[in-house]
Write a protein that holds these residues in place. Sequence first.
Motif, PDB file in Angstrom:
ATOM      1  N   THR A 162      53.042  -9.544  28.106  1.00 59.11           N
ATOM      2  CA  THR A 162      53.421 -10.711  27.518  1.00 59.11           C
ATOM      3  C   THR A 162      54.919 -10.932  27.546  1.00 59.11           C
ATOM      4  O   THR A 162      55.304 -12.139  27.377  1.00 59.11           O
ATOM      5  N   ARG A 163      55.441  -9.786  27.746  1.00 60.90           N
ATOM      6  CA  ARG A 163      57.004 -10.022  27.599  1.00 60.90           C
ATOM      7  C   ARG A 163      57.597 -10.202  29.096  1.00 60.90           C
ATOM      8  O   ARG A 163      58.754 -10.081  29.396  1.00 60.90           O
TER       9      ARG A 163
ATOM     10  N   THR B  49      52.575  -1.073  16.844  1.00 52.16           N
ATOM     11  CA  THR B  49      52.531  -2.360  17.861  1.00 52.16           C
ATOM     12  C   THR B  49      53.727  -2.820  17.712  1.00 52.16           C
ATOM     13  O   THR B  49      54.535  -3.508  18.737  1.00 52.16           O
TER      14      THR B  49
ATOM     15  N   ARG C 154      69.013  -5.275  18.674  1.00 50.15           N
ATOM     16  CA  ARG C 154      68.957  -6.959  18.772  1.00 50.15           C
ATOM     17  C   ARG C 154      67.469  -7.254  18.530  1.00 50.15           C
ATOM     18  O   ARG C 154      67.263  -7.946  17.641  1.00 50.15           O
TER      19      ARG C 154
ATOM     20  N   ARG D 202      60.346  -6.231  24.482  1.00 52.87           N
ATOM     21  CA  ARG D 202      61.225  -7.178  24.749  1.00 52.87           C
ATOM     22  C   ARG D 202      62.947  -6.626  25.163  1.00 52.87           C
ATOM     23  O   ARG D 202      63.506  -7.569  25.525  1.00 52.87           O
TER      24      ARG D 202
ATOM     25  N   ASP E 165      56.350  -3.493  20.603  1.00 54.65           N
ATOM     26  CA  ASP E 165      56.679  -5.067  21.069  1.00 54.65           C
ATOM     27  C   ASP E 165      58.291  -4.838  21.440  1.00 54.65           C
ATOM     28  O   ASP E 165      58.526  -5.663  22.129  1.00 54.65           O
TER      29      ASP E 165
ATOM     30  N   ARG F 172      63.321  -8.429  31.603  1.00 51.04           N
ATOM     31  CA  ARG F 172      62.178  -9.190  32.048  1.00 51.04           C
ATOM     32  C   ARG F 172      61.970  -9.192  33.396  1.00 51.04           C
ATOM     33  O   ARG F 172      63.051  -9.298  34.409  1.00 51.04           O
TER      34      ARG F 172
ATOM     35  N   ASP G 284      48.990  -5.221  27.249  1.00 48.30           N
ATOM     36  CA  ASP G 284      49.244  -6.681  26.805  1.00 48.30           C
ATOM     37  C   ASP G 284      50.627  -6.942  26.414  1.00 48.30           C
ATOM     38  O   ASP G 284      51.146  -7.853  26.685  1.00 48.30           O
ATOM     39  N   LEU G 285      50.994  -6.183  25.605  1.00 45.10           N
ATOM     40  CA  LEU G 285      52.334  -6.188  24.906  1.00 45.10           C
ATOM     41  C   LEU G 285      53.422  -6.317  26.009  1.00 45.10           C
ATOM     42  O   LEU G 285      54.386  -7.328  25.979  1.00 45.10           O
TER      43      LEU G 285
ATOM     44  N   PHE H 174      65.126  -5.319  17.288  1.00 43.58           N
ATOM     45  CA  PHE H 174      64.520  -4.977  16.155  1.00 43.58           C
ATOM     46  C   PHE H 174      64.998  -6.086  15.186  1.00 43.58           C
ATOM     47  O   PHE H 174      64.066  -6.409  14.548  1.00 43.58           O
ATOM     48  N   SER H 175      66.061  -6.417  15.061  1.00 43.89           N
ATOM     49  CA  SER H 175      66.739  -7.427  14.032  1.00 43.89           C
ATOM     50  C   SER H 175      65.921  -8.780  14.238  1.00 43.89           C
ATOM     51  O   SER H 175      66.204  -9.742  13.296  1.00 43.89           O
ATOM     52  N   GLU H 176      65.379  -8.819  15.585  1.00 41.04           N
ATOM     53  CA  GLU H 176      64.784 -10.312  15.393  1.00 41.04           C
ATOM     54  C   GLU H 176      63.352 -10.150  15.075  1.00 41.04           C
ATOM     55  O   GLU H 176      62.711 -11.025  14.885  1.00 41.04           O
ATOM     56  N   SER H 177      62.950  -8.685  14.925  1.00 34.26           N
ATOM     57  CA  SER H 177      61.372  -8.667  14.489  1.00 34.26           C
ATOM     58  C   SER H 177      61.222  -8.381  12.671  1.00 34.26           C
ATOM     59  O   SER H 177      60.518  -8.799  12.151  1.00 34.26           O
ATOM     60  N   LEU H 178      62.394  -7.715  12.210  1.00 33.92           N
ATOM     61  CA  LEU H 178      62.296  -7.314  10.802  1.00 33.92           C
ATOM     62  C   LEU H 178      63.606  -6.869  10.204  1.00 33.92           C
ATOM     63  O   LEU H 178      64.453  -6.412  11.056  1.00 33.92           O
TER      64      LEU H 178
ATOM     65  N   ASN I 228      46.135  -2.811  24.080  1.00 32.57           N
ATOM     66  CA  ASN I 228      47.382  -3.573  23.475  1.00 32.57           C
ATOM     67  C   ASN I 228      48.623  -3.176  24.004  1.00 32.57           C
ATOM     68  O   ASN I 228      49.676  -4.116  24.280  1.00 32.57           O
TER      69      ASN I 228
END
Lengths: 381, 381
Positions: free
Chosen positions: B122-123, B90, B240, B98, B94, B102, B118-119, B242-246, B115
């Motif tokens: 939502t982006r 998931t 970029r 991202r 996402d 957009r 939805d993901l 990825f590094s926003e997420s973990l 899901n």
Amino acid sequence: MTQLANLTAMEVDALTDPDGGLNLTDGHARLPLSAQQAGIVARIPEMFAAASRRPFPEIEAEAHTAFLRAVGQHRAPIGTGRILSCYSSTLATDIVARALPRGSRIAVLHPTFDNIADLFRTRGLDLVPLPEEALLAAEWPAPPVRAVVVTHPNNPTGLVTPEGHLRSLAEHAARHGQIVIVDASFRGQVRDAQYDTYAVLDDAGADWICIEDTGKLWPTHELKIGLLAYSERSTLPIHRAFSESLLSASPVVLQLVAALARDWTDGGYERARATIDRNRATVAAAVAAAGLRLADPASQISVARMELPVDGPDSGELYEDLVTRGVHVLPCAPFHWADPEDGERFVRLSLARPPATVEHAARALAESYTHLSSRAVAPVA
Amino acid sequence: MTQLANLTAMEVDALTDPDGGLNLTDGHARLPLSAQQAGIVARIPEMFAAASRRPFPEIEAEAHTAFLRAVGQHRAPIGTGRILSCYSSTLATDIVARALPRGSRIAVLHPTFDNIADLFRTRGLDLVPLPEEALLAAEWPAPPVRAVVVTHPNNPTGLVTPEGHLRSLAEHAARHGQIVIVDASFRGQVRDAQYDTYAVLDDAGADWICIEDTGKLWPTHELKIGLLAYSERSTLPIHRAFSESLLSASPVVLQLVAALARDWTDGGYERARATIDRNRATVAAAVAAAGLRLADPASQISVARMELPVDGPDSGELYEDLVTRGVHVLPCAPFHWADPEDGERFVRLSLARPPATVEHAARALAESYTHLSSRAVAPVA
């Protein structure tokens, strides 16, 4: 300075450096397990078996209780369904960012870890900085600011929001229909930050969201939980955003957290603090040789900033030179997410590392700084 | 039918039901460990120690190699830096959502797990459905569709995208500058889906992203990894995002995945398949008593759909009645994310449960259906 990558990208680079080197970038605990912690880790296979046997809600409530008690949060809404267990505090923050109405204006503490600002911006929120000075002066933003995000204690400065200041913010927010969002990811490390935030926020009648994190406390190799707790006043679609992100945290990790939290109450906090305090003193002594000093000598969290004099090399140069010496630190410009230039004269070192690693890195930093300074004043050939 | 919650929210309800009950909602494996798996879990404390001793990139590459080989993906770009280890598939999805520009128009398989849609929505992406029938007819969407998302095998239907069809899609996408996105989260369960996707995509000259998942294969209580792999042609800001997420997945979990993948190659696959096949046959026999049948008898994944005749109760009624009987299943309307009415006559049961649980739930489903059907035709008092 050219535009920097985000801080996590620099941390990823350090973690995956093919040449190895010393990684003092991220705030995660990279330390040997204490004897007590090793005893808990040895029981993970039993926790696996218990995860099949016991109901998930029971395991989750036990972890919430043990962890939140260990960090002084007695009025947290355990058992109400308003504490969600996430894979990480970053994911919890993203869930909050998604649940806030797109386009809302949000005040975020400045400086703070850039990831917090990035996650909010990426979800289409309109950010304004709340300088630490404004927080300390209790100057709170007026509407149309819809929510105020405070990192407590702050990363990288270690600033603890005093209880009276949080009360003042909560009362202001209640009067103006704002939401108080507290990112308490580093709270577990600092007793002064462990007054009961939930009591303060609820007693002021505020609408609030709190994020807690086990990921900065223990050397558990990313087996961690981020908690997202929210006020009964909240009308945000937080459950919907949560269910878009995950089904549940791991019941094995929840049991690990419960056991480590009990150890934290039972001497673990003091053992960990002793290492951090020793490492902070080591860094202060080593960099003093180069005429440098800690920017936040009163900080109690597991990172330390060094301030670089205005007439010497800046943090970008120091970062690059240290990489050639096999040492990874963080230049602080990205922490100043609204004004990166403000951070150019700071670097951040992680203290949750073995003492020998910290000492080696701090000496390298002092040598690098001395080297770059002498080169800067040398006549051009 | 009134608007349903998303599927994960219903899965959360089942997992956290204070009255307990049988949870046949989510596709995660909730089974006893095999003897071989129990032997691996017993070694987790050693994996903890190794995570401190060994470099992270080495641990990560070993896990990628073991897992991707176990599911037939020999041309996956191991060691290139283009496979990112995430907490879950998931989160990997996402990160992809991202990284896409957009407002882009994206075709997504229909039906599929809500899901995914939805993901992407939502982006801020603009979704159009790609019906399974269009996939099977190799009718691919033209630009301005920017990317095509295929779940392979599909959830809930079990449809495997045949190798020739994926090649056709990849060639179409290469001609039109589109990106092929393959969510292969259930691939590990189905040999027919284990042809080398990476070879097909690269040989066609396509730009691609693949998501792999260990979370559906083993009863590891959410200790899992989602992999996000991408083409060398990709220009998206995936790192970029990825590094926003973990910062990184857990090196303990990566070692667990490597060991379980080796066991999967060494008989584990066959052992798990035997349980799933047996449970599918049990469900088919139990529901036949109520005149019901499997919607996808050829499916090999760990869930089964039942089709409800048009003149009887629909899935919403059946879901509600089953909850009163202490059994949680999923009504399928949300899988039909672009047209929920299409899914009202299906319910989904998870088969990765102990045989006695599956048998009990399937019998309850048959009884519930018979009860609701008889009530529907009874004269009003």
